[in-house]
Design a protein around this motif. Structure first.
Motif: not given
Length: 107
Positions: A73-98
């Motif tokens: 469960a700890a590894a699954a939670a860590q993976l999920e947290q990483q994916e959420l972080q990537w989504q935030k970073e991807d959105q920030a990158e898209a906003d900055q590029t725009a």
């Protein structure tokens, strides 16, 4: 009353032409500098995105391994947290590029 001689008028025309040429050269220099900066920024962004995709591919492999052997469960939670972080970073990158594209378009 001030009167201009032919040589005075010619001198003024020459000075105006020289000033216009200087302004055009400066404009071209600034444009080229902007192009170089934009190209360097794009290159850095492409490199960053390639590294990011490689990192994501590794995490997808880990997720598949985790799904094949549930119970960590700890590894699954860590993976999920990483994916959420990537989504935030991807959105920030898209906003900055725009925002950058808008700024360049306005110039």
């Amino acid at each position: 009353e001030v009167s201009l001689t032919a040589s005075d008028a010619q001198l003024m025309e020459t000075e105006q032409a020289a000033f216009a040429a200087m302004q055009e050269a400066q404009r071209k220099e600034l444009y080229l500098a902007l192009e170089r900066h934009t190209a360097a920024a794009r290159e850095a962004q492409v490199e960053w995105m390639a590294k990011r995709e490689l990192e994501k591919a590794k995490f997808r492999e880990w997720r598949e391994l985790l799904e094949a052997s549930p119970g960590d469960a700890a590894a699954a939670a860590q993976l999920e947290q990483q994916e959420l972080q990537w989504q935030k970073e991807d959105q920030a990158e898209a906003d900055q590029t725009a925002a950058q594209n808008n700024a360049v378009a306005q110039e």
